[in-house]
Design a protein around this motif. Structure first.
Motif, PDB file in Angstrom:
ATOM      1  N   GLU A  59       7.153   8.134 -11.616  1.00 24.61           N
ATOM      2  CA  GLU A  59       8.482   8.641 -11.963  1.00 24.61           C
ATOM      3  C   GLU A  59       9.409   8.624 -10.754  1.00 24.61           C
ATOM      4  OE1 GLU A  59       9.859   9.480 -14.947  1.00 24.61           O
ATOM      5  OE2 GLU A  59       8.041   8.505 -15.676  1.00 24.61           O
ATOM      6  N   LEU A  60       8.866   8.935  -9.581  1.00 23.31           N
ATOM      7  CA  LEU A  60       9.667   8.878  -8.364  1.00 23.31           C
ATOM      8  C   LEU A  60      10.074   7.446  -8.059  1.00 23.31           C
ATOM      9  CD1 LEU A  60      10.924  10.028  -5.818  1.00 23.31           C
ATOM     10  CD2 LEU A  60       8.652  10.031  -4.758  1.00 23.31           C
ATOM     11  N   LEU A  61       9.171   6.503  -8.290  1.00 25.30           N
ATOM     12  CA  LEU A  61       9.509   5.101  -8.057  1.00 25.30           C
ATOM     13  C   LEU A  61      10.625   4.656  -8.990  1.00 25.30           C
ATOM     14  CD1 LEU A  61       8.689   2.687  -6.282  1.00 25.30           C
ATOM     15  CD2 LEU A  61       7.179   1.958  -8.136  1.00 25.30           C
ATOM     16  N   ARG A  62      10.592   5.111 -10.232  1.00 21.64           N
ATOM     17  CA  ARG A  62      11.665   4.771 -11.170  1.00 21.64           C
ATOM     18  C   ARG A  62      12.999   5.342 -10.710  1.00 21.64           C
ATOM     19  NH1 ARG A  62      11.920   5.286 -17.120  1.00 21.64           N
ATOM     20  NH2 ARG A  62      11.093   7.380 -16.970  1.00 21.64           N
ATOM     21  N   ALA A  63      12.968   6.521 -10.096  1.00 23.20           N
ATOM     22  CA  ALA A  63      14.197   7.164  -9.626  1.00 23.20           C
ATOM     23  C   ALA A  63      14.701   6.573  -8.318  1.00 23.20           C
ATOM     24  CB  ALA A  63      13.961   8.664  -9.449  1.00 23.20           C
ATOM     25  N   SER A  64      13.919   5.671  -7.738  1.00 19.89           N
ATOM     26  CA  SER A  64      14.259   5.126  -6.421  1.00 19.89           C
ATOM     27  C   SER A  64      14.422   3.613  -6.436  1.00 19.89           C
ATOM     28  CB  SER A  64      13.169   5.512  -5.408  1.00 19.89           C
ATOM     29  OG  SER A  64      12.947   6.909  -5.407  1.00 19.89           O
ATOM     30  N   THR A  65      14.317   3.001  -7.614  1.00 20.32           N
ATOM     31  CA  THR A  65      14.428   1.549  -7.728  1.00 20.32           C
ATOM     32  C   THR A  65      15.323   1.203  -8.915  1.00 20.32           C
ATOM     33  OG1 THR A  65      12.437   1.440  -9.116  1.00 20.32           O
ATOM     34  CG2 THR A  65      12.137   1.147  -6.740  1.00 20.32           C
ATOM     35  N   ALA A  66      15.787  -0.040  -8.944  1.00 19.13           N
ATOM     36  CA  ALA A  66      16.583  -0.527 -10.073  1.00 19.13           C
ATOM     37  C   ALA A  66      16.468  -2.038 -10.136  1.00 19.13           C
ATOM     38  CB  ALA A  66      18.048  -0.122  -9.925  1.00 19.13           C
ATOM     39  N   PRO A  96       0.802  -1.235   0.000  1.00 24.20           N
ATOM     40  CA  PRO A  96       0.000   0.000   0.000  1.00 24.20           C
ATOM     41  C   PRO A  96       0.831   1.281   0.000  1.00 24.20           C
ATOM     42  CG  PRO A  96      -0.947  -1.592   1.512  1.00 24.20           C
ATOM     43  CD  PRO A  96       0.353  -2.179   1.044  1.00 24.20           C
ATOM     44  N   LEU A  97       1.962   1.290   0.704  1.00 23.73           N
ATOM     45  CA  LEU A  97       2.786   2.500   0.728  1.00 23.73           C
ATOM     46  C   LEU A  97       3.365   2.789  -0.652  1.00 23.73           C
ATOM     47  CD1 LEU A  97       4.089   4.791   2.395  1.00 23.73           C
ATOM     48  CD2 LEU A  97       6.013   3.244   2.820  1.00 23.73           C
ATOM     49  N   LEU A  98       3.851   1.751  -1.325  1.00 25.48           N
ATOM     50  CA  LEU A  98       4.451   1.952  -2.644  1.00 25.48           C
ATOM     51  C   LEU A  98       3.404   2.282  -3.701  1.00 25.48           C
ATOM     52  CD1 LEU A  98       7.226  -0.785  -2.708  1.00 25.48           C
ATOM     53  CD2 LEU A  98       7.354   1.601  -1.965  1.00 25.48           C
ATOM     54  N   GLN A  99       2.177   1.872  -3.458  1.00 29.55           N
ATOM     55  CA  GLN A  99       1.105   2.234  -4.376  1.00 29.55           C
ATOM     56  C   GLN A  99       0.859   3.744  -4.383  1.00 29.55           C
ATOM     57  OE1 GLN A  99      -0.913   0.069  -6.520  1.00 29.55           O
ATOM     58  NE2 GLN A  99       0.981  -1.055  -6.116  1.00 29.55           N
ATOM     59  N   LYS A 100       1.318   4.418  -3.333  1.00 31.92           N
ATOM     60  CA  LYS A 100       1.146   5.867  -3.226  1.00 31.92           C
ATOM     61  C   LYS A 100       2.301   6.646  -3.855  1.00 31.92           C
ATOM     62  CE  LYS A 100      -2.659   5.846  -0.676  1.00 31.92           C
ATOM     63  NZ  LYS A 100      -3.921   6.509  -1.104  1.00 31.92           N
ATOM     64  N   VAL A 101       3.329   5.946  -4.307  1.00 36.67           N
ATOM     65  CA  VAL A 101       4.510   6.613  -4.860  1.00 36.67           C
ATOM     66  C   VAL A 101       4.273   6.972  -6.321  1.00 36.67           C
ATOM     67  CG1 VAL A 101       6.987   6.430  -5.309  1.00 36.67           C
ATOM     68  CG2 VAL A 101       6.006   5.349  -3.273  1.00 36.67           C
ATOM     69  N   ASP A 102       4.568   8.210  -6.665  1.00 34.56           N
ATOM     70  CA  ASP A 102       4.483   8.652  -8.051  1.00 34.56           C
ATOM     71  C   ASP A 102       5.342   7.745  -8.937  1.00 34.56           C
ATOM     72  OD1 ASP A 102       4.020  11.048 -10.078  1.00 34.56           O
ATOM     73  OD2 ASP A 102       6.165  10.548 -10.147  1.00 34.56           O
TER      74      ASP A 102
END
Length: 257
Positions: free
Chosen positions: A117-124, A109-115
């Motif tokens: 583009e922000l998720l792309r910048a924070s994951t790999a 649920p928390l990650l579902q709230k992440v924008d």
């Protein structure tokens, strides 16, 4: 000889500071806060994190770290029981700070709230990183973020490439200028290492950065799990401790997660 008095000095009001910081972050602002391995700068919105990214001059291979607590890590990371036990042995049993990278549950649920583009910048490559056991304020903000389903991400409070700052006064003025709130808790406990947190990718047990408490983390993993980590050659050979810094591709070239 200095005169001694019975005057009571001013103590920290940590609980109030935590609430003030989260109020700023939940409104989408920027906070500079202490943790065990230095001072961090955290953002409570995509706009805040974009401003941090630009102000720091970060390279495209750099990732934001998710600010969360122990419960959040267990819920979000997708680790087998043995590797989860490794994480908790280091950060709970031995009470050491450590950055952990691992695959994550995309439906949390928390990650579902992440924008996106922000998720792309924070994951790999389907992984996300987070600092664990970063200190009372770090853990408390992570808990509040998880409970409120308001994502908070962060990185070290410095110009990129200048090293972790262990006193607020050492954080560059241009970084401090963008913060809506900052907490000055003095010299941080891991300052003698002169490196930020140790980071381990638990997908393949590779060391991304040899940082604070590395020798203690390596000893714990060897004694309890017979895991051998590479020997730290020291700051004279590798000042930052990075071994895998450029392993991550430019997130602008990655496919969306």
């Amino acid at each position: 000889m200095n005169e001694q008095t019975n005057e009571i000095g001013q103590r920290l009001d940590v609980d109030s500071d935590i609430l003030r910081v989260f109020s700023v972050l939940s409104a989408g602002g920027i906070a500079i806060c202490p943790n065990r391995v230095g001072y961090g700068i955290w953002g409570g919105s995509p706009a805040a994190l974009e401003r941090i990214y630009r102000q720091k001059g970060r390279g495209p291979h750099k990732r934001n770290a998710l600010i969360t607590d122990e419960a959040g890590q267990r819920e979000i990371h997708d680790l087998d029981p043995r590797r989860q036990a490794m994480v908790e042995c280091v950060t709970v049993d031995h009470d050491l700070p450590m950055g952990v990278i691992a695959k994550y549950h995309r439906d949390h649920p928390l990650l579902q709230k992440v924008d996106p583009e922000l998720l792309r910048a924070s994951t790999a490559d389907g992984t996300i990183g987070m600092l664990l056991n970063g200190g009372r304020i770090h853990s408390a903000i992570g808990k509040l973020s998880r409970e409120a389903l308001h994502p908070v991400f962060g990185s070290s409070a410095n110009l990129s490439g200048t090293g972790t700052k262990f006193r607020l006064e050492d954080v560059q003025p241009e970084i401090r200028a963008i913060a809506d709130i900052e907490l000055n808790y003095g010299l941080r406990p891991c300052h003698l290492y002169q490196r930020s947190s140790t980071i381990i990718n638990f997908e393949d047990m590779t060391v991304v950065r040899m940082g604070s408490c590395y020798e203690l983390i390596a000893d714990a993993l060897k004694r309890h799990f017979n895991v051998d980590l590479p020997v730290d050659q020291g700051r004279d050979v590798n000042p930052s401790g990075h071994l895998q810094e450029f392993r991550l591709r430019d997130f602008t070239e990655e496919s969306p997660v």
